[in-house]
Scaffold this motif. Structure first.
Motif, PDB file in Angstrom:
ATOM      1  N   ILE A  94       0.833  -1.215   0.000  1.00  0.00           N
ATOM      2  CA  ILE A  94       0.000   0.000   0.000  1.00  0.00           C
ATOM      3  C   ILE A  94       0.864   1.260   0.000  1.00  0.00           C
ATOM      4  O   ILE A  94       0.455   2.300  -0.512  1.00  0.00           O
ATOM      5  CB  ILE A  94      -1.032  -0.026   1.157  1.00  0.00           C
ATOM      6  N   SER A  95       2.098   1.180   0.535  1.00  0.00           N
ATOM      7  CA  SER A  95       3.018   2.330   0.428  1.00  0.00           C
ATOM      8  C   SER A  95       3.227   2.672  -1.049  1.00  0.00           C
ATOM      9  O   SER A  95       3.200   3.848  -1.432  1.00  0.00           O
ATOM     10  CB  SER A  95       4.390   1.995   1.019  1.00  0.00           C
ATOM     11  N   GLN A  96       3.445   1.661  -1.860  1.00  0.00           N
ATOM     12  CA  GLN A  96       3.677   1.902  -3.290  1.00  0.00           C
ATOM     13  C   GLN A  96       2.418   2.444  -3.966  1.00  0.00           C
ATOM     14  O   GLN A  96       2.481   3.365  -4.772  1.00  0.00           O
ATOM     15  CB  GLN A  96       4.146   0.608  -3.998  1.00  0.00           C
ATOM     16  N   PHE A  97       1.261   1.883  -3.621  1.00  0.00           N
ATOM     17  CA  PHE A  97       0.001   2.377  -4.195  1.00  0.00           C
ATOM     18  C   PHE A  97      -0.220   3.844  -3.816  1.00  0.00           C
ATOM     19  O   PHE A  97      -0.632   4.659  -4.638  1.00  0.00           O
ATOM     20  CB  PHE A  97      -1.182   1.529  -3.687  1.00  0.00           C
ATOM     21  N   ALA A  98       0.061   4.164  -2.541  1.00  0.00           N
ATOM     22  CA  ALA A  98      -0.149   5.538  -2.068  1.00  0.00           C
ATOM     23  C   ALA A  98       0.727   6.493  -2.862  1.00  0.00           C
ATOM     24  O   ALA A  98       0.290   7.566  -3.285  1.00  0.00           O
ATOM     25  CB  ALA A  98       0.166   5.624  -0.581  1.00  0.00           C
ATOM     26  N   SER A  99       1.972   6.092  -3.068  1.00  0.00           N
ATOM     27  CA  SER A  99       2.899   6.954  -3.798  1.00  0.00           C
ATOM     28  C   SER A  99       2.414   7.152  -5.242  1.00  0.00           C
ATOM     29  O   SER A  99       2.434   8.266  -5.765  1.00  0.00           O
ATOM     30  CB  SER A  99       4.295   6.330  -3.762  1.00  0.00           C
ATOM     31  N   ARG A 100       1.929   6.076  -5.866  1.00  0.00           N
ATOM     32  CA  ARG A 100       1.456   6.195  -7.257  1.00  0.00           C
ATOM     33  C   ARG A 100       0.232   7.105  -7.352  1.00  0.00           C
ATOM     34  O   ARG A 100       0.194   8.019  -8.174  1.00  0.00           O
ATOM     35  CB  ARG A 100       1.070   4.810  -7.788  1.00  0.00           C
ATOM     36  N   VAL A 101      -0.777   6.859  -6.507  1.00  0.00           N
ATOM     37  CA  VAL A 101      -1.993   7.671  -6.643  1.00  0.00           C
ATOM     38  C   VAL A 101      -1.743   9.129  -6.243  1.00  0.00           C
ATOM     39  O   VAL A 101      -2.407  10.034  -6.740  1.00  0.00           O
ATOM     40  CB  VAL A 101      -3.201   7.094  -5.849  1.00  0.00           C
ATOM     41  N   SER A 102      -0.732   9.341  -5.384  1.00  0.00           N
ATOM     42  CA  SER A 102      -0.479  10.704  -4.919  1.00  0.00           C
ATOM     43  C   SER A 102       0.101  11.595  -6.016  1.00  0.00           C
ATOM     44  O   SER A 102       0.146  12.816  -5.866  1.00  0.00           O
ATOM     45  CB  SER A 102       0.462  10.694  -3.707  1.00  0.00           C
ATOM     46  N   ALA A 103       0.532  10.984  -7.130  1.00  0.00           N
ATOM     47  CA  ALA A 103       1.070  11.779  -8.236  1.00  0.00           C
ATOM     48  C   ALA A 103      -0.041  12.340  -9.119  1.00  0.00           C
ATOM     49  O   ALA A 103       0.209  13.153 -10.007  1.00  0.00           O
ATOM     50  CB  ALA A 103       2.016  10.916  -9.074  1.00  0.00           C
ATOM     51  N   ILE A 104      -1.279  11.911  -8.877  1.00  0.00           N
ATOM     52  CA  ILE A 104      -2.401  12.339  -9.726  1.00  0.00           C
ATOM     53  C   ILE A 104      -3.031  13.601  -9.122  1.00  0.00           C
ATOM     54  O   ILE A 104      -3.487  13.601  -7.962  1.00  0.00           O
ATOM     55  CB  ILE A 104      -3.437  11.185  -9.839  1.00  0.00           C
ATOM     56  N   PRO A 105      -3.046  14.704  -9.896  1.00  0.00           N
ATOM     57  CA  PRO A 105      -3.503  15.989  -9.340  1.00  0.00           C
ATOM     58  C   PRO A 105      -4.888  15.917  -8.699  1.00  0.00           C
ATOM     59  O   PRO A 105      -5.109  16.503  -7.634  1.00  0.00           O
ATOM     60  CB  PRO A 105      -3.528  16.920 -10.555  1.00  0.00           C
ATOM     61  N   GLU A 106      -5.818  15.185  -9.317  1.00  0.00           N
ATOM     62  CA  GLU A 106      -7.186  15.123  -8.779  1.00  0.00           C
ATOM     63  C   GLU A 106      -7.234  14.429  -7.416  1.00  0.00           C
ATOM     64  O   GLU A 106      -8.115  14.707  -6.606  1.00  0.00           O
ATOM     65  CB  GLU A 106      -8.127  14.391  -9.757  1.00  0.00           C
ATOM     66  N   SER A 175      13.229  -0.104  -2.413  1.00  0.00           N
ATOM     67  CA  SER A 175      11.842   0.336  -2.583  1.00  0.00           C
ATOM     68  C   SER A 175      11.653   1.751  -2.038  1.00  0.00           C
ATOM     69  O   SER A 175      10.869   2.540  -2.569  1.00  0.00           O
ATOM     70  CB  SER A 175      10.857  -0.666  -1.970  1.00  0.00           C
ATOM     71  N   MET A 176      12.430   2.089  -1.009  1.00  0.00           N
ATOM     72  CA  MET A 176      12.380   3.447  -0.468  1.00  0.00           C
ATOM     73  C   MET A 176      12.922   4.457  -1.487  1.00  0.00           C
ATOM     74  O   MET A 176      12.337   5.519  -1.710  1.00  0.00           O
ATOM     75  CB  MET A 176      13.235   3.470   0.798  1.00  0.00           C
ATOM     76  N   ALA A 177      14.024   4.098  -2.125  1.00  0.00           N
ATOM     77  CA  ALA A 177      14.633   4.992  -3.123  1.00  0.00           C
ATOM     78  C   ALA A 177      13.672   5.216  -4.288  1.00  0.00           C
ATOM     79  O   ALA A 177      13.523   6.341  -4.787  1.00  0.00           O
ATOM     80  CB  ALA A 177      15.944   4.392  -3.623  1.00  0.00           C
ATOM     81  N   GLN A 178      12.978   4.136  -4.662  1.00  0.00           N
ATOM     82  CA  GLN A 178      12.046   4.251  -5.785  1.00  0.00           C
ATOM     83  C   GLN A 178      10.885   5.170  -5.421  1.00  0.00           C
ATOM     84  O   GLN A 178      10.480   6.043  -6.187  1.00  0.00           O
ATOM     85  CB  GLN A 178      11.533   2.851  -6.138  1.00  0.00           C
ATOM     86  N   ARG A 179      10.358   4.994  -4.204  1.00  0.00           N
ATOM     87  CA  ARG A 179       9.221   5.812  -3.764  1.00  0.00           C
ATOM     88  C   ARG A 179       9.646   7.276  -3.617  1.00  0.00           C
ATOM     89  O   ARG A 179       8.929   8.190  -4.025  1.00  0.00           O
ATOM     90  CB  ARG A 179       8.696   5.253  -2.433  1.00  0.00           C
ATOM     91  N   ASP A 180      10.844   7.514  -3.058  1.00  0.00           N
ATOM     92  CA  ASP A 180      11.320   8.895  -2.901  1.00  0.00           C
ATOM     93  C   ASP A 180      11.465   9.580  -4.257  1.00  0.00           C
ATOM     94  O   ASP A 180      11.099  10.741  -4.420  1.00  0.00           O
ATOM     95  CB  ASP A 180      12.681   8.931  -2.202  1.00  0.00           C
ATOM     96  N   ALA A 181      12.013   8.825  -5.230  1.00  0.00           N
ATOM     97  CA  ALA A 181      12.214   9.405  -6.558  1.00  0.00           C
ATOM     98  C   ALA A 181      10.862   9.756  -7.162  1.00  0.00           C
ATOM     99  O   ALA A 181      10.673  10.835  -7.732  1.00  0.00           O
ATOM    100  CB  ALA A 181      12.963   8.415  -7.448  1.00  0.00           C
ATOM    101  N   GLN A 182       9.900   8.838  -6.993  1.00  0.00           N
ATOM    102  CA  GLN A 182       8.546   9.060  -7.500  1.00  0.00           C
ATOM    103  C   GLN A 182       7.928  10.301  -6.843  1.00  0.00           C
ATOM    104  O   GLN A 182       7.346  11.150  -7.513  1.00  0.00           O
ATOM    105  CB  GLN A 182       7.725   7.827  -7.118  1.00  0.00           C
ATOM    106  N   ASP A 183       8.079  10.419  -5.529  1.00  0.00           N
ATOM    107  CA  ASP A 183       7.465  11.532  -4.788  1.00  0.00           C
ATOM    108  C   ASP A 183       8.150  12.871  -5.103  1.00  0.00           C
ATOM    109  O   ASP A 183       7.519  13.920  -5.089  1.00  0.00           O
ATOM    110  CB  ASP A 183       7.539  11.285  -3.275  1.00  0.00           C
TER     111      ASP A 183
END
Ligand code: DC
Length: 225
Positions: A94-106, A175-183
């Motif tokens: 769910i950490s990964q899902f949260a990071s992905r959906v958080s990139a969507i402006p809406e 996985s932390m590095a990937q999420r940080d880069a995404q965020d």
């Protein structure tokens, strides 16, 4: 009484939630963990069988969900359509899902009012990625909490192991590095230090020292006001 907002931003594993919670308790402020809101949406998207990368799929879920924060004896609980999902959202998936959906402006827009309302009604210590930059740009105190990637991964590993979950340092680090880069690289409200935020690097601080450092910054700001 004047309400005070303390914004604490930073990458995952910097100790934000533990430090922010402790500081809030000492000050008698409400602790608001905004990551839980994105996690609740991530969970809803995951339950639909989507992977959280497709904007249209994620947007189709938003009208069906209500995300709320409740407090039980000062402890934040997050509810998804009335169901308390506070524990269910704490998995690496769910950490990964949260990071992905958080990139969507809406998605960010969807969660804007609930966060600002909390700060309008209470003195808060609010942690997240964009609190000082977007959600509460006029916060009285802004702190950017960070630590080296290795230290952050070590702490996250210890946390997972404490919960009885298997954790391998190199996998957690990756996985932390990937999420940080995404965020940090997303187009909307990326993770970054607000210009007027005080930087606190906890790499070489104990938890207690980190809490004291944050409390010192908040108290100094209160004296100046
Ligand atoms: O703080 P956390 O690890 O629970 O946050 C989960 C994800 O939610 C994080 O990878 C990015 C997103 N998030 C965000 O974009 N903005 C916030 N204010 C808080 C979290």
């Amino acid at each position: 009484m004047n309400r005070i907002s303390v914004a604490i931003d930073g990458p995952s594993g910097a100790g934000k939630s533990t430090i922010a919670r402790a500081a809030a308790r000492t000050l008698g402020f409400l602790y608001v963990d905004t990551g839980a809101l994105y996690r609740a949406i991530g969970l809803a998207v995951c339950r639909k069988g989507y992977d959280g990368r497709d904007r249209e799929e994620v947007l189709s879920v938003l009208p069906e969900i209500k995300v709320e924060l409740h407090y039980l004896m000062d402890i934040q609980r997050v509810c998804l359509n009335g169901e308390d999902v506070s524990e269910l959202i704490r998995t690496p998936q769910i950490s990964q899902f949260a990071s992905r959906v958080s990139a969507i402006p809406e998605v960010r827009e969807f969660l804007l009012d609930i966060q600002r309302d909390m700060a309008a009604r209470n003195s808060v210590v609010m942690d997240g990625r964009d609190i000082g930059t977007v959600i509460l740009p006029y916060a009285e105190v802004k702190i950017f909490l960070t630590a080296s990637a290795e230290k952050r991964a070590e702490r996250r590993c210890a946390e997972l192991r404490e919960r009885g979950e298997p954790a391998e340092l190199s996998a957690v680090l990756a996985s932390m590095a990937q999420r940080d880069a995404q965020d940090a690289t997303r187009a909307v409200a990326p993770l970054r230090k607000a210009r007027d935020a005080v930087l606190v690097d906890t790499s070489n601080l104990t938890l207690e020292q980190s809490i004291q450092a944050v409390l010192r910054i908040i108290r100094q700001a209160q004296q100046v006001r």
